[in-house]
Design an enzyme around this catalytic site. Sequence first.
Site, PDB file in Angstrom:
ATOM      1  N   LEU A   1      43.478  62.081  44.425  1.00 41.89           N
ATOM      2  CA  LEU A   1      42.056  62.234  44.717  1.00 41.89           C
ATOM      3  C   LEU A   1      41.362  60.922  44.353  1.00 41.89           C
ATOM      4  O   LEU A   1      41.453  60.453  43.227  1.00 41.89           O
ATOM      5  CB  LEU A   1      41.451  63.389  43.913  1.00 41.89           C
ATOM      6  CG  LEU A   1      42.049  64.780  44.153  1.00 41.89           C
ATOM      7  CD1 LEU A   1      41.254  65.823  43.379  1.00 41.89           C
ATOM      8  CD2 LEU A   1      42.055  65.118  45.632  1.00 41.89           C
TER       9      LEU A   1
ATOM     10  N   ASN B   1      37.877  54.646  43.129  1.00 43.91           N
ATOM     11  CA  ASN B   1      38.947  53.717  43.502  1.00 43.91           C
ATOM     12  C   ASN B   1      39.143  52.615  42.464  1.00 43.91           C
ATOM     13  O   ASN B   1      39.697  51.569  42.773  1.00 43.91           O
ATOM     14  CB  ASN B   1      38.669  53.089  44.881  1.00 43.91           C
ATOM     15  CG  ASN B   1      39.940  52.517  45.507  1.00 43.91           C
ATOM     16  OD1 ASN B   1      41.008  53.118  45.404  1.00 43.91           O
ATOM     17  ND2 ASN B   1      39.825  51.359  46.139  1.00 43.91           N
TER      18      ASN B   1
ATOM     19  N   ARG C   1      35.843  50.829  19.114  1.00 46.28           N
ATOM     20  CA  ARG C   1      36.752  50.131  20.023  1.00 46.28           C
ATOM     21  C   ARG C   1      36.775  48.657  19.667  1.00 46.28           C
ATOM     22  O   ARG C   1      35.784  48.117  19.162  1.00 46.28           O
ATOM     23  CB  ARG C   1      36.344  50.311  21.498  1.00 46.28           C
ATOM     24  CG  ARG C   1      35.149  49.492  21.930  1.00 46.28           C
ATOM     25  CD  ARG C   1      34.682  49.831  23.339  1.00 46.28           C
ATOM     26  NE  ARG C   1      35.662  49.582  24.360  1.00 46.28           N
ATOM     27  CZ  ARG C   1      35.792  48.420  25.004  1.00 46.28           C
ATOM     28  NH1 ARG C   1      35.008  47.393  24.695  1.00 46.28           N
ATOM     29  NH2 ARG C   1      36.681  48.275  25.957  1.00 46.28           N
TER      30      ARG C   1
ATOM     31  N   GLU D   1      33.400  16.196  31.321  1.00 43.11           N
ATOM     32  CA  GLU D   1      34.480  16.632  30.431  1.00 43.11           C
ATOM     33  C   GLU D   1      34.091  16.783  28.959  1.00 43.11           C
ATOM     34  O   GLU D   1      34.535  17.725  28.292  1.00 43.11           O
ATOM     35  CB  GLU D   1      35.647  15.648  30.529  1.00 43.11           C
ATOM     36  CG  GLU D   1      36.341  15.638  31.864  1.00 43.11           C
ATOM     37  CD  GLU D   1      37.518  14.684  31.867  1.00 43.11           C
ATOM     38  OE1 GLU D   1      38.630  15.146  32.170  1.00 43.11           O
ATOM     39  OE2 GLU D   1      37.335  13.495  31.560  1.00 43.11           O
TER      40      GLU D   1
END
Length: 1231
Positions: free
Chosen positions: A220, A224, A354, A1163
């Site tokens: 199901l 997604n 957590r 840099e």
Amino acid sequence: MTGTKYGCGGGGCGACTVMVSRYDPIQETVLHWSVTACLQPICSLHGAAVVTVEGIGSTKTKLHPVQERIAKAHGSQCGFCTPGMVMSMYTLLRNNPQPTTEDIRETLGGNLCRCTGYRPIIDGFKTFCNTLISCQNGDRNGKCCMENSNSHNNESDISGELFSMDNVLPLDPTQDLIFPPELLVSKPCVLVVGEKVRWISPADLKDLIKLKAEYSNAPLLVGNTTIGPKMNLKGTVHPLLVNIKANIHLTTLFYLGVTVGAGCSLSVLKDVLLQGIEELGPEKSRVYQALVQTLQCLASKQIRNMAVSNGAREICLSEEFFTDFGKTALRPDEILLAIDIPHSRPWEFVSAFRQAQRREFSFSIVNSGMRVTFRHDSNVVENLDIFYGGVGPTLVKARHTCKELMGRKWDEKLLVVGTQLLEEEIYVPPTAPGGQEEYRKALVLSFFFKFYMQVTLELQQKVGMNDLPLEYLSALKPFKNEVPQANHSFQVETQSSNDPVGRPNVHQAALQQATGEAVYYDDIPSVKGELFVSMVTSTRAHAKIISIDASMALAMSGVVTFISAKDVPGQNRRLWFNNPEELFAEEEVICVGQIIGAIVAETREQAKRAAEQVDITYEDIQPVFFTIEEAIEHQSFFDPKRKLERGNLEEGFEKADHILEGELYMGGQEHFYMETQGLIAIPKGEAVYSSTITCHVKRLGGGFGGKVMKIASLSAIAATAAYKTGRAVRCVLEREDDMLITSGRSPFLGKYKVGYLNDGTILAADITYYSNGGCTLDESSFIMEKALLHMDNGYKIPNLRGHGLVCKTYLPSYTAFRGFGGPQGLTIIESVLHEVAARCGLPVRDINMYKDEKCYTHHKQLFSPHDMVRCWNECLEKSDYTHRCLSIKQFNAHNHWKKRGISIVPLKFGIGFSKGFYNQGAALVNIYKDGSVLISHGGTEMGQGINTKAIQIASRILKVPMSSIHIKETCTGNVPNAAPSAASFGTDAVGMAVKDGCEKLMRRLEPLIKKHPQFTWQQLVTYCQKISLSATGFFMGPHTSVDWEKSDGNAYYYFTFGACCSEVEIDCLTGDHKNIRTDIVMDVGRSINPALDVGQVEGGFVQGIGLYTIEELQFSPEGVLLTRGPSRYKIPALCDIPPQLNVHLLRNADNPHAIYSSKGIGEPPVFFGCTLFFAIKEAIAAARRERGLSESFPFSSPATAEKIRMACEDCFTRMNPPDRKVKTKPWAINV
């Protein structure tokens, strides 16, 4: 449409963010959600409206205010992430036209940017807030810096305004796109049949139950977010997918307690829980508070908008419900309808914990939920539940511990017994996925201790328990993520208002990038007959290739051919300074990820699937090793081995009062440019010479050194495929393949011996640098040379020696990365200074700094440190360093479990190439009859603004507006033989070349200007005097070189100076840390564009945050890169940016060597990330000092949460002594 960018395929970067709108018949309103397009199947959009960046505005019609403001605020550099940023903000404004800064912070939490450092993006979007902070340097209460006595100073030529929002487009919600009326009607059941997959969206619950009964194994699919990444990245195929997104029965919410429909998104759940907290009050909503705390850190806004809490019987959500990772006890024919979340009861306390690699948008290393219920009006435990995630294959309950603690009083005895029981009950095997078993075990105990303190604090008010020590209380406050607020200053140049040089002009392509119109290589329309190539790579680190069987792949639909070494016309290798490197591995593989062959197919999906079917038989070869230590043991080094030395080391050590020896390991770093590597090769059927091959580059979606060398092999492979097939071939690396094949920054190990006096003066230092070069040399020897050339940083150490050895291992070859070897060389000498200062308690950096007007580096290059010392002193002043050191000392004295640290470092960074022939630049300047100007140059635009600065320079010389000057692309057909855009030298080389070309044209036009002073520019260039209006410009830079035998040479064109101060706070119980404040003073000479230069400083620094704190590359013991993709490799997100990030460009700094007295800046700022590393080390030292432990302790970079926690030794970390550890193969190795 190409505005939406594909960055990772797993929803982990936000580059593909779009807005999806649906009509909700229950609320009778249209709901707008930001989602990641890469995880949104096209079938799931039935009945939805999708808005992409192209749909909200363009430069050809009308911009949307979001697009305009991110561009004007300099929030777009390479621009690849910009459309996603725009769409996240646009969606927020559709739902809330007057957001708070916290709304913006949450909205952008899932959008990664590798260039800007996030601050300018936030600055642009903050202009939509109710409480607008009009002054960019104001405080969080909206006050102007002048009101706070925080003006930059009283000097009239100093400004802090990088952009102005005068005359910007107002936000007008009435002009937003309307929801298509035809989508207001509910849709029936949808069936879509594809080549390999069928998709069904049932109309209602009845249809869904029927489908589930018939196809019990069909997954199901709602958001997604779990299945999608597996299908996109792992090639998982499900013959049937059942989508329930539109099923209203599964997305309804009820409010008897909170009953959450299984189709409810996590974003909706969070909103409902927040509403419940407000209505119920603190005691009744404890469980909701714990859930909200977790949801705020879980994934990104886009993922929470899609993901669900995801069969019908009533079942308790206990540990038995979760049978394995991502699996439940539901029967195949069952559907989960809803989850009931009850209110908290009286005398019930709930907490959630957590710890992740990154505070937000990162999987937990360990998480925990704990609940305790007491007998009424007592501290006797009636019921206790302790659950952990991340310590087993699924949810783990500490059953025995809970059982033993029930009936006990909640006191220190319970704490002692509980921690002992947990230590015995919760076992984390060394082979557990992700490793870190000792750290996870420490978190198990630390979380329980935090829970104990939280409950104790609340019980104190109820039953009069003994008070917690005040110094413990700060451990209960989680770090709060904040919106960064910046303070800038730069010098305003006094010049004509028509002269753009020195002004903070917007990036030349910012508006096109914000509207999605900017073209990147994969946005180029397909060429007729175009094919796609996908690489076949080695799965072994060192092995003989016995056979290659591509027959299965060649039999697959759409596959055209397989190419390997035998298909290469000419030699299957390329030479780099006499070092050969194979294009395709022919007889032997020497790393996992080495390219053996490639599949060419009609579509990229077909090529990808077929590449996985090529069967290669190997025979392993010994030896095989991956780490620096193993290479030293095998004496496996590349040539040349380098050495630099000045003074007499032996004399220096003899005179020293103290001798100190130590080492520092620095891990590598992945480039993680937002646009992965790729190209399009189009065959022309001509003889192959450099002159007949034309390379075109419009822009790069980030580079950072990673696209200098590695693209050559990919180009040759694509060209070979095009040559063999006679058709155009497109190569686009997936994120995981890009990380596997192209590698990144070299890991370094520095071993040192230093001698110093009692007064802090360093007399001698002997340092050996080892780098992990991987399996081929690539640019590793030059990287090592740069490390050695920077080993003195800003310090005058009279007796200094450095050896540099590049280790040859069986890993993919490491390559150039922003800073080259500079950050590694600088950090190791800074570690030496840090350790000396820790032992003698003196300002060692200041004591040993170069301070004479004329000084010589250890390679005998003359320079003046005057501006470096100015940067140092200004940074001390602007950061209020002395006062903050006292404040930190006081904070640490009053907080046992949280500690702060501060660090300040100077910087001397060489600009240009030490190989002198690279220091050159070329340009072509064409003036057309309408007065417009077209510039071509040899530089590459990758976000640093080289094109913008080139246009500014041309505008000054030609005296025409910037809008009349254009740069189309970098093309070898226009400017051949270009040097790399690297070494912070791009603007120096290109700028000088453009200047030279423009000055040639002006000299040609000068007689005409004198003769006709009244002519406009258009009249001058259209006057028919047979004057060539095309000129080449060339810059022959300085001759730089080093005699490595004599340790002598002018290695660099000049030096860029700076200083940086950072403060951090650590949680000693978890290893979490928060970057509190950073102040940077940078010498950029006379800035050509202060906005671009400040952006480079901030972006470089934030990349340094990643290098020194959270970006950790992990390899398996077999040499396989484990951290591939954004789900496992974490670059800094918005939550990692210091709430105060202040950048000041040094005033009255001249540089006679470069274009308009400017300096290269790309840099150097990366190194400033080390201030966080050393500040963290200071904080750990404070914790250890308080516990009576040695302040000298091993600590390597990056300073991850694991390393911080384990360095803060305490009773919890010592509960798992070394003699009880089982020696097994580790999950990951330090390479």
